[in-house]
Design a protein around this motif. Sequence first.
Motif, PDB file in Angstrom:
ATOM      1  N   GLY A 257       0.829  -1.201   0.000  1.00  0.00           N
ATOM      2  CA  GLY A 257       0.000   0.000   0.000  1.00  0.00           C
ATOM      3  C   GLY A 257       0.861   1.247   0.000  1.00  0.00           C
ATOM      4  O   GLY A 257       1.722   1.416   0.869  1.00  0.00           O
ATOM      5  N   ILE A 258       0.631   2.127  -0.967  1.00  0.00           N
ATOM      6  CA  ILE A 258       1.431   3.347  -1.074  1.00  0.00           C
ATOM      7  C   ILE A 258       0.518   4.573  -1.072  1.00  0.00           C
ATOM      8  O   ILE A 258      -0.644   4.499  -1.482  1.00  0.00           O
ATOM      9  CB  ILE A 258       2.302   3.348  -2.352  1.00  0.00           C
ATOM     10  CG1 ILE A 258       1.422   3.251  -3.608  1.00  0.00           C
ATOM     11  CG2 ILE A 258       3.305   2.207  -2.312  1.00  0.00           C
ATOM     12  CD1 ILE A 258       2.200   3.367  -4.903  1.00  0.00           C
ATOM     13  N   VAL A 259       1.054   5.678  -0.579  1.00  0.00           N
ATOM     14  CA  VAL A 259       0.341   6.949  -0.618  1.00  0.00           C
ATOM     15  C   VAL A 259       0.735   7.687  -1.894  1.00  0.00           C
ATOM     16  O   VAL A 259       1.623   7.263  -2.637  1.00  0.00           O
ATOM     17  CB  VAL A 259       0.654   7.806   0.622  1.00  0.00           C
ATOM     18  CG1 VAL A 259       0.233   7.082   1.877  1.00  0.00           C
ATOM     19  CG2 VAL A 259       2.143   8.152   0.676  1.00  0.00           C
ATOM     20  N   GLY A 260       0.065   8.822  -2.142  1.00  0.00           N
ATOM     21  CA  GLY A 260       0.350   9.609  -3.337  1.00  0.00           C
ATOM     22  C   GLY A 260       1.715  10.250  -3.291  1.00  0.00           C
ATOM     23  O   GLY A 260       2.430  10.196  -2.283  1.00  0.00           O
ATOM     24  N   THR A 261       2.075  10.892  -4.377  1.00  0.00           N
ATOM     25  CA  THR A 261       3.379  11.548  -4.446  1.00  0.00           C
ATOM     26  C   THR A 261       3.471  12.742  -3.516  1.00  0.00           C
ATOM     27  O   THR A 261       4.564  13.157  -3.132  1.00  0.00           O
ATOM     28  CB  THR A 261       3.672  12.004  -5.889  1.00  0.00           C
ATOM     29  OG1 THR A 261       2.580  12.807  -6.352  1.00  0.00           O
ATOM     30  CG2 THR A 261       3.816  10.800  -6.810  1.00  0.00           C
ATOM     31  N   THR A 262       2.322  13.297  -3.133  1.00  0.00           N
ATOM     32  CA  THR A 262       2.295  14.343  -2.112  1.00  0.00           C
ATOM     33  C   THR A 262       2.256  13.660  -0.757  1.00  0.00           C
ATOM     34  O   THR A 262       1.240  13.099  -0.351  1.00  0.00           O
ATOM     35  CB  THR A 262       1.067  15.252  -2.266  1.00  0.00           C
ATOM     36  OG1 THR A 262       1.088  15.827  -3.578  1.00  0.00           O
ATOM     37  CG2 THR A 262       1.075  16.347  -1.232  1.00  0.00           C
ATOM     38  N   ARG A 294       6.808   6.555   0.557  1.00  0.00           N
ATOM     39  CA  ARG A 294       5.405   6.426   0.180  1.00  0.00           C
ATOM     40  C   ARG A 294       4.790   5.118   0.662  1.00  0.00           C
ATOM     41  O   ARG A 294       3.583   4.914   0.550  1.00  0.00           O
ATOM     42  CB  ARG A 294       5.263   6.527  -1.342  1.00  0.00           C
ATOM     43  CG  ARG A 294       5.676   7.867  -1.917  1.00  0.00           C
ATOM     44  CD  ARG A 294       5.626   7.850  -3.438  1.00  0.00           C
ATOM     45  NE  ARG A 294       4.285   7.510  -3.933  1.00  0.00           N
ATOM     46  CZ  ARG A 294       4.024   7.263  -5.217  1.00  0.00           C
ATOM     47  NH1 ARG A 294       4.992   7.329  -6.117  1.00  0.00           N
ATOM     48  NH2 ARG A 294       2.791   6.962  -5.583  1.00  0.00           N
ATOM     49  N   VAL A 295       5.597   4.201   1.191  1.00  0.00           N
ATOM     50  CA  VAL A 295       5.118   2.878   1.602  1.00  0.00           C
ATOM     51  C   VAL A 295       4.462   2.966   2.979  1.00  0.00           C
ATOM     52  O   VAL A 295       5.026   3.563   3.902  1.00  0.00           O
ATOM     53  CB  VAL A 295       6.282   1.869   1.612  1.00  0.00           C
ATOM     54  CG1 VAL A 295       5.830   0.525   2.165  1.00  0.00           C
ATOM     55  CG2 VAL A 295       6.855   1.703   0.211  1.00  0.00           C
ATOM     56  N   ASN A 362       6.229   1.589  12.071  1.00  0.00           N
ATOM     57  CA  ASN A 362       7.396   2.465  12.163  1.00  0.00           C
ATOM     58  C   ASN A 362       7.583   3.305  10.909  1.00  0.00           C
ATOM     59  O   ASN A 362       8.191   4.374  10.976  1.00  0.00           O
ATOM     60  CB  ASN A 362       8.647   1.633  12.453  1.00  0.00           C
ATOM     61  CG  ASN A 362       8.644   1.141  13.886  1.00  0.00           C
ATOM     62  OD1 ASN A 362       8.460   1.899  14.822  1.00  0.00           O
ATOM     63  ND2 ASN A 362       8.837  -0.166  14.058  1.00  0.00           N
ATOM     64  N   TYR A 363       7.098   2.837   9.783  1.00  0.00           N
ATOM     65  CA  TYR A 363       7.099   3.673   8.586  1.00  0.00           C
ATOM     66  C   TYR A 363       6.162   4.859   8.792  1.00  0.00           C
ATOM     67  O   TYR A 363       6.471   5.995   8.444  1.00  0.00           O
ATOM     68  CB  TYR A 363       6.644   2.872   7.371  1.00  0.00           C
ATOM     69  CG  TYR A 363       7.672   1.960   6.764  1.00  0.00           C
ATOM     70  CD1 TYR A 363       8.394   1.057   7.536  1.00  0.00           C
ATOM     71  CD2 TYR A 363       7.914   1.978   5.407  1.00  0.00           C
ATOM     72  CE1 TYR A 363       9.315   0.218   6.967  1.00  0.00           C
ATOM     73  CE2 TYR A 363       8.846   1.135   4.823  1.00  0.00           C
ATOM     74  CZ  TYR A 363       9.550   0.252   5.607  1.00  0.00           C
ATOM     75  OH  TYR A 363      10.476  -0.577   5.043  1.00  0.00           O
ATOM     76  N   ILE A 364       4.970   4.559   9.341  1.00  0.00           N
ATOM     77  CA  ILE A 364       3.962   5.599   9.544  1.00  0.00           C
ATOM     78  C   ILE A 364       4.438   6.639  10.555  1.00  0.00           C
ATOM     79  O   ILE A 364       4.325   7.845  10.348  1.00  0.00           O
ATOM     80  CB  ILE A 364       2.642   4.963  10.008  1.00  0.00           C
ATOM     81  CG1 ILE A 364       2.088   4.058   8.891  1.00  0.00           C
ATOM     82  CG2 ILE A 364       1.627   6.035  10.371  1.00  0.00           C
ATOM     83  CD1 ILE A 364       0.917   3.208   9.326  1.00  0.00           C
ATOM     84  N   VAL A 365       5.030   6.155  11.667  1.00  0.00           N
ATOM     85  CA  VAL A 365       5.489   7.056  12.717  1.00  0.00           C
ATOM     86  C   VAL A 365       6.751   7.805  12.292  1.00  0.00           C
ATOM     87  O   VAL A 365       6.924   8.993  12.600  1.00  0.00           O
ATOM     88  CB  VAL A 365       5.744   6.268  14.015  1.00  0.00           C
ATOM     89  CG1 VAL A 365       6.388   7.159  15.077  1.00  0.00           C
ATOM     90  CG2 VAL A 365       4.441   5.676  14.540  1.00  0.00           C
TER      91      VAL A 365
END
Length: 368
Positions: A257-262, A294-295, A362-365
């Motif tokens: 799951g990835i977020v947008g480029t922003t 972005r991950v 930990n990616y999110i934080v």
Amino acid sequence: MFARRRSDRRAAQRGLSIVELMIGIVISLLVGLAASSSAMVFGAMQRQGLNAGSAVVSSATTLASLKEDAAQAGLGFFGNGTYMCNGLNLRVGTTVLDQAVFSPVSITRANGNDQFDFLYATAVAGGANVALQTASNLGAAELQSYLPAAVNDAVLLAPKEPGAPCTVRTVTAVANSTATTPQRLTFGADATHNQGPAITNPALYPIGSRASLLGGVQWHRYRVVNGNLQLELPMRTGDDATAVLVRNVVALRVRIGIVGTTLTDKAITDWVAPTAAAPGGGTWGQPRATDLARVRALRVTLVTRSPQPEMPKGSGGCEATTTNSLRLFEDDADTFTPANVGTTSWQCYRYRSSDLVIPLRNYIVGLP
């Protein structure tokens, strides 16, 4: 005389005749055969149920373990809202990463299944980092402020700005700071992560580079080998370096799951395969630093096959599985083909899918 003859006739009528006895034996045999047949069928059904139930429990337990590792992955490798390591230098025995492209969650595909590698620190304060007072030559580090490191702790040296590889070193001595000298960590050559030949073109860590406390380093690998999902510990050797978790595995796949480029957009915008090309080079399973930001999550599917085939129907065929192309994810065309397609045996087995979405904590934080 007459009364006596009546009494004798009644005595002669007591008991069973030979015909009645034979009929009773035949009936008993028929009942016994029917009961035996029913018991065999029930026993087979019970074994199938127990095996299927055991496979479901093993799959659920394994995914829970995988979830815990994935959630911890990256601890110690993020600091000040950034991912600090484009590459990694790490040595443990015969395991060597020398300026290797590095991601705390690395996913590769082999023989149709995905392999997971998770790396993370064990220290509760993992990721707490301080700046270097002087340039480090990998033999020692002088710090601008206090780091709660002790002898045998692992420490991560990271560049001031992302670009150069990070290096894991083991502390062999700690000199506390004084009014005129900084805290000094020494990395003796005989310690766990300091052994072996010198790193090729080692990264330079000038003043202002970062030192992070790791405590210990955990490296867990999940992969399918000969139909078994096993957990491997690449930094260990011997019998305790590998453990079989689930048997009769036919597929282990993941979507990332990835977020947008922003990057201020927190919502996942797409689920991509680990083999898909990432914009910054490489793949989404092994992203470069610019793409790693972005991950945010993993979506894992584990498919197992029942260990025991079901009994054929009266026609001689099986109907446990009727299609030879089974979908792995509901929203894309990723499928797998059961083994032995082309024969009738594959239709006698059932396939069970266990799915789990795992936020990468930990990616999110650690990222903005």
